[in-house]
Each structure stands twice: as C-alpha cells, then as structure tokens.
Design a protein around this motif. Structure first.
Motif, PDB file in Angstrom:
ATOM      1  N   SER A  24       0.892  -1.168   0.072  1.00 21.89           N
ATOM      2  CA  SER A  24       0.107   0.039  -0.091  1.00 21.89           C
ATOM      3  C   SER A  24       0.861   1.292   0.031  1.00 21.89           C
ATOM      4  N   GLY A  25       1.788   1.161  -0.882  1.00 23.28           N
ATOM      5  CA  GLY A  25       2.721   2.458  -1.164  1.00 23.28           C
ATOM      6  C   GLY A  25       3.764   2.634   0.029  1.00 23.28           C
ATOM      7  N   VAL A  26       3.930   1.734   0.922  1.00 25.18           N
ATOM      8  CA  VAL A  26       4.856   1.779   2.125  1.00 25.18           C
ATOM      9  C   VAL A  26       5.934   0.746   2.117  1.00 25.18           C
ATOM     10  N   ARG A  27       7.134   0.807   2.615  1.00 18.97           N
ATOM     11  CA  ARG A  27       7.856  -0.052   2.923  1.00 18.97           C
ATOM     12  C   ARG A  27       8.027  -0.755   4.123  1.00 18.97           C
ATOM     13  N   MET A  28       7.689  -1.924   4.267  1.00 21.79           N
ATOM     14  CA  MET A  28       7.559  -2.486   5.751  1.00 21.79           C
ATOM     15  C   MET A  28       8.595  -3.621   5.912  1.00 21.79           C
ATOM     16  N   ARG A  29       9.145  -3.784   7.271  1.00 24.93           N
ATOM     17  CA  ARG A  29       9.545  -5.084   7.524  1.00 24.93           C
ATOM     18  C   ARG A  29       8.949  -6.388   7.664  1.00 24.93           C
ATOM     19  N   ALA A  30       9.019  -7.279   6.768  1.00 30.08           N
ATOM     20  CA  ALA A  30       8.189  -8.640   7.030  1.00 30.08           C
ATOM     21  C   ALA A  30       8.907  -9.497   7.621  1.00 30.08           C
ATOM     22  N   ARG A  31       8.482 -10.434   8.576  1.00 32.03           N
ATOM     23  CA  ARG A  31       9.374 -11.288   9.363  1.00 32.03           C
ATOM     24  C   ARG A  31       9.040 -12.775   9.061  1.00 32.03           C
TER      25      ARG A  31
END
Length: 233
Positions: A24-31
């Motif tokens: 959704s337009g943001v860069r997240m950390r996925a674990r």
C-alpha cells in the motif's frame, strides 16, 4: 537487509529474518520466524522467498519440514519456499488459496492433525476477524507466541514511508491493531475471547510480522491495542 541475516531470539530454538516488502505504498519489514522442533527439523512461519544465503543458513540448522502461512495475507513467499523445500508440508488457512493461485496446502491450519503432528505448538485462532483469518501459534517449549498481523509497531529503524504512515495512523512507537483492519472486526466478542486465550498463555514474548520482538510488557501492549478497537479484553 542481508538476505541471510538470521537473528537468534531463543538460542538454538528460534530465529527471525526481516526483509523489506512494499505494501500500500509503504516499505515494511516482513518477518519470517524459524523454529527448531523437538525432532531437530525446522518450521518456517511466514516463509520468505528462499535465497542462497538463507538456504545455506537453514541447512546448517536442520531440515525444513513445515511451512506455515498464518493468515490469508502472509502467503507470498510460500510457493517459492515449497518448491525449494519439497519435503516440507505447507499449512495455512483455506482462505489464502483464493488470494494466491500458486499456493498449495498440504493441511489446513485449523485441522486438528496439525497439532497432532507438531505437538509442541498450540493453535489459537483469532475469531471474529475474517479479514485476516489468522491463527496464532503458541510454542510451548520456549513460551513464545507467533503471530502475523494481530498487532504492529513502527520505529526509527523502519523506512521513512512507514514511519510517515505510522505517525498519521497511530502506530509509530505504539503497538496497535493495523489500520487496515480496524473497521473489519465484525464480531468483537469472539475477538475478545481469542485475545484473552492468548493473554492467558504463559508466554515470555510475542513475535509478529511487522514489529520488533515484543517481550517485556507484551500482555499490556496486546490488550491495550485491541481495547482501543472496542474489543473488551
């Protein structure tokens, strides 16, 4: 983030790997969380797409036997991981199949035989939130709760796009229910029962997909996040 950067959470038993994903337009950390089972094999919770570096580290830890898709959103890396680890069984909710045609399940995560085959885990379904169809796993040997999206928290180490979004929506340095699910809890009483079951477990930590590992005060953080959404826990 190095592609093989496994971080030990519980010595010789639990490791995590964070990787960047755009959502959704943001860069997240996925674990991805790696758990060594009693028989020496490995369970990968929210498996990452395998890389040479990650594969090398996993092989040093043990054979990969289980790939867990914890809800209907955390499925993206599972098909590639399943192809890479053909001896592993893929477990997840049937609802994830509708979102990823490449995903194949050997077993539904709601099936009792999962607990029978991996008895060190207790499955705790999050009822009342079909938007996720999430199941949290309680790992008895390490007293660890493994979740995906039940809460999240952004901080200084996150990408600026996520920090910006988190400040606007209230989860910057605060453990909160993700904003995309806040209006999608049709049965708050059922959700409350599910969250209470998690709070009752003698866990030492909560590991989720988009936050640092939560240890001290995890019960207060989890309960407060859901109370803010009108879930009476």
């Amino acid at each position: 983030m190095p592609d093989s950067a496994l971080t030990a959470v519980v010595d010789d038993e639990i490791w995590t790997l964070d990787r960047p994903v755009w959502f959704s337009g943001v860069r997240m950390r996925a674990r991805t969380t790696v758990v060594r089972l009693d028989d020496g094999s490995l369970l990968l919770h929210t498996p990452a797409p395998p890389t040479d570096g990650l594969t090398e580290q996993l092989r040093a830890l043990g054979p990969v036997r289980w790939l867990v898709v914890p809800n209907c959103w955390h499925h993206l890396g599972a098909p590639a991981a399943a192809a890479h680890f053909p001896d592993a069984k893929v477990v997840g909710p049937a609802s994830a199949l509708n979102r990823n045609k490449a995903l194949k399940l050997h077993m539904d995560i709601h099936d009792a035989q999962f607990g029978e085959q991996v008895p060190e885990f207790e499955a705790l379904p999050l009822q009342g939130v079909p938007f996720w169809d999430e199941t949290v796993l309680y790992h008895r040997p390490t007293q660890t709760l493994l979740g995906a999206d039940i809460v999240l928290c952004a901080g200084a180490k996150d990408h600026w796009t996520l920090r910006y979004a988190a400040r606007i929506t209230g989860f910057y340095e605060r453990v909160r229910v993700p904003p995309d699910a806040r209006k999608k809890i049709p049965d708050k009483a059922a959700a409350a029962r599910s969250i209470r079951a998690m709070l009752e477990r003698p866990a030492q930590r909560l590991i989720v997909g988009h936050a640092d590992v939560i240890e001290e005060g995890w019960r207060d953080d989890l309960a407060q996040a859901w109370r803010l959404e009108g879930v009476k826990v």
